[in-house]
Design an enzyme around this catalytic site. Structure first.
Site, PDB file in Angstrom:
ATOM      1  N   HIS A  56      12.803  -2.497   1.632  1.00 29.80           N
ATOM      2  CA  HIS A  56      12.212  -1.258   2.149  1.00 29.80           C
ATOM      3  C   HIS A  56      13.052  -0.096   1.665  1.00 29.80           C
ATOM      4  O   HIS A  56      14.287  -0.145   1.756  1.00 29.80           O
ATOM      5  CB  HIS A  56      12.152  -1.270   3.673  1.00 29.80           C
ATOM      6  CG  HIS A  56      11.295  -2.370   4.197  1.00 29.80           C
ATOM      7  ND1 HIS A  56       9.925  -2.303   4.184  1.00 29.80           N
ATOM      8  CD2 HIS A  56      11.622  -3.578   4.712  1.00 29.80           C
ATOM      9  CE1 HIS A  56       9.436  -3.425   4.677  1.00 29.80           C
ATOM     10  NE2 HIS A  56      10.444  -4.216   4.996  1.00 29.80           N
TER      11      HIS A  56
ATOM     12  N   ARG B 138       4.678  11.291  -2.135  1.00 30.95           N
ATOM     13  CA  ARG B 138       4.438  11.127  -0.697  1.00 30.95           C
ATOM     14  C   ARG B 138       5.754  11.151   0.064  1.00 30.95           C
ATOM     15  O   ARG B 138       6.633  10.339  -0.190  1.00 30.95           O
ATOM     16  CB  ARG B 138       3.720   9.800  -0.450  1.00 30.95           C
ATOM     17  CG  ARG B 138       3.474   9.503   1.020  1.00 30.95           C
ATOM     18  CD  ARG B 138       2.716   8.185   1.183  1.00 30.95           C
ATOM     19  NE  ARG B 138       2.644   7.845   2.586  1.00 30.95           N
ATOM     20  CZ  ARG B 138       3.254   6.795   3.132  1.00 30.95           C
ATOM     21  NH1 ARG B 138       3.956   5.972   2.386  1.00 30.95           N
ATOM     22  NH2 ARG B 138       3.137   6.560   4.418  1.00 30.95           N
TER      23      ARG B 138
ATOM     24  N   ARG C  52      13.341   4.447  12.222  1.00 32.93           N
ATOM     25  CA  ARG C  52      12.026   5.105  12.240  1.00 32.93           C
ATOM     26  C   ARG C  52      11.235   4.681  13.475  1.00 32.93           C
ATOM     27  O   ARG C  52      11.780   4.148  14.423  1.00 32.93           O
ATOM     28  CB  ARG C  52      11.307   4.782  10.935  1.00 32.93           C
ATOM     29  CG  ARG C  52      12.106   5.360   9.741  1.00 32.93           C
ATOM     30  CD  ARG C  52      11.425   5.250   8.435  1.00 32.93           C
ATOM     31  NE  ARG C  52      10.173   6.000   8.442  1.00 32.93           N
ATOM     32  CZ  ARG C  52       9.201   5.775   7.585  1.00 32.93           C
ATOM     33  NH1 ARG C  52       9.318   4.841   6.671  1.00 32.93           N
ATOM     34  NH2 ARG C  52       8.088   6.485   7.640  1.00 32.93           N
TER      35      ARG C  52
ATOM     36  N   ASN D 148       8.116  -5.540  -1.331  1.00 35.67           N
ATOM     37  CA  ASN D 148       8.090  -4.387  -0.447  1.00 35.67           C
ATOM     38  C   ASN D 148       6.661  -4.321   0.066  1.00 35.67           C
ATOM     39  O   ASN D 148       5.795  -3.740  -0.584  1.00 35.67           O
ATOM     40  CB  ASN D 148       8.473  -3.104  -1.176  1.00 35.67           C
ATOM     41  CG  ASN D 148       8.492  -1.910  -0.249  1.00 35.67           C
ATOM     42  OD1 ASN D 148       7.930  -1.948   0.838  1.00 35.67           O
ATOM     43  ND2 ASN D 148       9.127  -0.838  -0.686  1.00 35.67           N
TER      44      ASN D 148
ATOM     45  N   ALA E  86       3.241  -1.015   4.662  1.00 31.32           N
ATOM     46  CA  ALA E  86       2.624  -1.117   5.990  1.00 31.32           C
ATOM     47  C   ALA E  86       2.248  -2.547   6.358  1.00 31.32           C
ATOM     48  O   ALA E  86       2.232  -2.894   7.540  1.00 31.32           O
ATOM     49  CB  ALA E  86       1.403  -0.207   6.069  1.00 31.32           C
TER      50      ALA E  86
ATOM     51  N   GLU F 204      13.011  -9.242   0.979  1.00 23.43           N
ATOM     52  CA  GLU F 204      12.190  -8.158   1.496  1.00 23.43           C
ATOM     53  C   GLU F 204      12.936  -6.845   1.276  1.00 23.43           C
ATOM     54  O   GLU F 204      14.114  -6.741   1.620  1.00 23.43           O
ATOM     55  CB  GLU F 204      11.939  -8.380   2.985  1.00 23.43           C
ATOM     56  CG  GLU F 204      11.116  -7.318   3.652  1.00 23.43           C
ATOM     57  CD  GLU F 204      10.916  -7.571   5.141  1.00 23.43           C
ATOM     58  OE1 GLU F 204      10.292  -6.707   5.785  1.00 23.43           O
ATOM     59  OE2 GLU F 204      11.386  -8.603   5.664  1.00 23.43           O
TER      60      GLU F 204
ATOM     61  N   PRO G 257       0.791  -1.226   0.000  1.00 25.42           N
ATOM     62  CA  PRO G 257       0.000   0.000   0.000  1.00 25.42           C
ATOM     63  C   PRO G 257       0.825   1.278   0.000  1.00 25.42           C
ATOM     64  O   PRO G 257       1.888   1.349   0.602  1.00 25.42           O
ATOM     65  CB  PRO G 257      -0.824  -0.104   1.283  1.00 25.42           C
ATOM     66  CG  PRO G 257      -0.127  -1.097   2.137  1.00 25.42           C
ATOM     67  CD  PRO G 257       0.586  -2.022   1.208  1.00 25.42           C
ATOM     68  N   ASN G 258       0.297   2.230  -0.716  1.00 20.70           N
ATOM     69  CA  ASN G 258       0.819   3.596  -0.820  1.00 20.70           C
ATOM     70  C   ASN G 258       2.087   3.716  -1.661  1.00 20.70           C
ATOM     71  O   ASN G 258       2.542   4.833  -1.912  1.00 20.70           O
ATOM     72  CB  ASN G 258       1.029   4.235   0.560  1.00 20.70           C
ATOM     73  CG  ASN G 258      -0.268   4.385   1.297  1.00 20.70           C
ATOM     74  OD1 ASN G 258      -1.237   4.892   0.748  1.00 20.70           O
ATOM     75  ND2 ASN G 258      -0.316   3.921   2.534  1.00 20.70           N
TER      76      ASN G 258
ATOM     77  N   TYR H  33      11.077   8.938   1.280  1.00 22.06           N
ATOM     78  CA  TYR H  33      11.015   7.935   0.223  1.00 22.06           C
ATOM     79  C   TYR H  33      11.652   8.378  -1.092  1.00 22.06           C
ATOM     80  O   TYR H  33      11.737   7.590  -2.029  1.00 22.06           O
ATOM     81  CB  TYR H  33       9.562   7.538  -0.034  1.00 22.06           C
ATOM     82  CG  TYR H  33       8.881   6.995   1.204  1.00 22.06           C
ATOM     83  CD1 TYR H  33       9.270   5.779   1.761  1.00 22.06           C
ATOM     84  CD2 TYR H  33       7.870   7.699   1.834  1.00 22.06           C
ATOM     85  CE1 TYR H  33       8.662   5.284   2.897  1.00 22.06           C
ATOM     86  CE2 TYR H  33       7.252   7.209   2.976  1.00 22.06           C
ATOM     87  CZ  TYR H  33       7.663   6.000   3.504  1.00 22.06           C
ATOM     88  OH  TYR H  33       7.062   5.509   4.626  1.00 22.06           O
TER      89      TYR H  33
END
Length: 143
Positions: free
Chosen positions: A101, A19, A108, A75, A78, A99, A11-12, A24
């Site tokens: 990110h 964003r 974070r 990726n 969330a 994985e 998502p996103n 990012y």
């Protein structure tokens, strides 16, 4: 050509470039897809690239990957931090998983430090920005 690598995005990530560019970056998901396809071709891999804001769509793609892919780069965004469904689908897929990110999730918020996906991943690449996807491809190529 052998089975492709599935590159799955949560998502996103469709909002990349717009964003929170301070976290990012300004690279869009379309930019990442183009770079991944180019590098995949150089390495001899076909690429199936998808993004969804819906957990079930990602689970469906992971299940499809079991029979149609040679590996998964994911990726989960969330979903990383709470999706047992994605964890279970990756386990059932019985494929190599990388994985990725874009940001260093360990620098974070505390809730970002937990990953259900990492329990199924051979390797985790975090904080390398868009290049993390290329690193994932190169990892799979040398594997």
């Amino acid at each position: 050509m052998s089975k492709p690598i599935f590159v799955l995005n949560g998502p996103n990530l469709n909002m990349l470039g717009r964003r929170k560019p301070e976290i990012y970056g300004t690279t869009t998901l379309a930019d990442i897809e183009e770079k991944v396809r180019d590098r995949g071709e150089e390495l001899g891999f076909g690429i199936e690239f998808m993004q969804s804001n819906h957990e079930g769509d990602l689970v469906d793609e992971i299940q499809r990957a079991r029979d149609e892919a040679c590996a998964i780069i994911i990726n989960p965004a969330a979903f990383t931090h709470y999706s047992i469904a994605i964890h279970d689908a990756l386990e059932a897929a019985e494929l190599p998983v990388v994985e990725v990110h874009l940001s260093n999730v360990h620098r974070r918020e505390d809730f970002r430090h937990l990953s259900y996906v990492s329990l199924q991943a051979e390797t985790v690449i975090a904080g390398a920005g868009a290049y993390g996807y290329i690193m994932g491809l190169e990892y799979l190529a040398q594997r």
